[in-house]
Design a protein around this motif. Structure first.
Motif, short mmCIF file in Angstrom:
data_model
loop_
_atom_site.label_atom_id
_atom_site.label_comp_id
_atom_site.label_asym_id
_atom_site.label_seq_id
_atom_site.Cartn_x
_atom_site.Cartn_y
_atom_site.Cartn_z
N ALA A 130 0.84 -1.20 0.00
CA ALA A 130 0.00 0.00 0.00
C ALA A 130 0.87 1.25 0.00
N GLY A 131 0.49 2.20 -0.82
CA GLY A 131 1.20 3.48 -0.85
C GLY A 131 2.48 3.49 -1.65
N SER A 132 2.77 2.44 -2.38
CA SER A 132 4.02 2.38 -3.14
C SER A 132 3.92 3.06 -4.50
N GLY A 133 2.72 3.48 -4.88
CA GLY A 133 2.54 4.16 -6.16
C GLY A 133 1.93 3.30 -7.25
N LYS A 134 1.41 2.13 -6.87
CA LYS A 134 0.83 1.22 -7.85
C LYS A 134 -0.30 1.87 -8.65
N SER A 135 -1.22 2.50 -7.94
CA SER A 135 -2.39 3.08 -8.61
C SER A 135 -1.99 4.19 -9.58
N SER A 136 -1.14 5.09 -9.14
CA SER A 136 -0.72 6.20 -10.00
C SER A 136 -0.07 5.68 -11.27
N LEU A 137 0.83 4.74 -11.13
CA LEU A 137 1.52 4.18 -12.29
C LEU A 137 0.56 3.40 -13.19
N ALA A 138 -0.28 2.58 -12.59
CA ALA A 138 -1.21 1.75 -13.37
C ALA A 138 -2.18 2.61 -14.16
N GLY A 140 -4.46 3.01 -23.65
CA GLY A 140 -5.87 2.94 -24.01
C GLY A 140 -6.50 1.61 -23.64
N VAL A 141 -6.11 1.06 -22.49
CA VAL A 141 -6.65 -0.22 -22.03
C VAL A 141 -7.32 -0.05 -20.68
N LEU A 142 -8.02 -1.07 -20.24
CA LEU A 142 -8.75 -1.04 -18.98
C LEU A 142 -7.79 -1.03 -17.79
N TYR A 143 -8.05 -0.14 -16.85
CA TYR A 143 -7.33 -0.09 -15.58
C TYR A 143 -8.20 -0.77 -14.53
N VAL A 144 -7.62 -1.74 -13.80
CA VAL A 144 -8.37 -2.46 -12.76
C VAL A 144 -7.65 -2.29 -11.42
N ASP A 145 -8.32 -1.63 -10.51
CA ASP A 145 -7.82 -1.39 -9.15
C ASP A 145 -8.39 -2.49 -8.26
N THR A 146 -7.61 -3.52 -8.01
CA THR A 146 -8.12 -4.65 -7.23
C THR A 146 -8.35 -4.28 -5.77
N GLY A 147 -7.57 -3.34 -5.26
CA GLY A 147 -7.79 -2.87 -3.90
C GLY A 147 -9.17 -2.26 -3.75
N ALA A 148 -9.60 -1.52 -4.77
CA ALA A 148 -10.94 -0.93 -4.75
C ALA A 148 -12.00 -2.02 -4.76
N MET A 149 -11.71 -3.12 -5.43
CA MET A 149 -12.66 -4.23 -5.45
C MET A 149 -12.83 -4.81 -4.04
#
Length: 160
Positions: A9-17, A25-34
């Motif tokens: 958590a907090g390592s920058g995964k979401s920002s980079l992804a 132009g592809v789907l971004y999936v935030d599994t943490g949000a799931m």
């Protein structure tokens, strides 16, 4: 194409992804949000009813927004109570199995950038590209502090 981005958590995964998905132009999936969305739904339910509830649960994404059974829960899942309970809920096998299956189904027929824990080693073992991000604890705590946007929680509490 499947891109898996792992890290704490907090390592920058979401920002980079998000940026990679946008550029490709592809789907971004935030599994943490799931996991947060499932926590929101199951928080006040009896564990014996989880299986039936999960069978009838739909999670979808539209850009940065996450929908739980058709309702935008993007802000609600970031509330402190949900944040505090998500780790506990994600340890339950029934929830992990359900979400891993759903994540694999999402990625089965489309290009995705998927981020979260265990994405490259468990969820998308066959991903063409796998990245593992790290950051020092202070940086991770500051990212989480800015993300939470809750005056009741101090940076020091998050750091701890």
């Amino acid at each position: 194409m499947k891109i898996a981005i792992d890290g704490p958590a907090g390592s920058g995964k979401s920002s980079l992804a998000k940026e990679i998905a946008k550029r490709l132009g592809v789907l971004y999936v935030d599994t943490g949000a799931m996991y947060r969305a499932i926590t929101l739904k199951l928080l006040k339910e009896n564990e014996s009813s989880y299986e039936e509830i999960l069978k009838n649960t739909k999670i979808s994404f539209d850009g940065d927004k996450i929908f739980l059974d058709g309702r935008d829960v993007s802000k609600e899942i970031r509330e402190n109570e949900i944040s505090n309970k998500t780790s506990e809920m994600s340890k339950k096998k029934i929830i992990r199995d359900y979400l891993v299956k759903m994540q694999r189904e999402i990625a089965s027929d489309k290009d995705v950038v998927m981020e979260g824990r265990d994405i490259g080693s468990v969820v998308l073992k066959d991903a063409e590209y796998k990245f593992f991000l790290t950051a020092d604890v202070e940086t991770r705590a500051m990212r989480r502090y800015k993300q939470i946007d809750d005056d009741k929680v101090s940076f020091e509490e998050i750091l701890e």
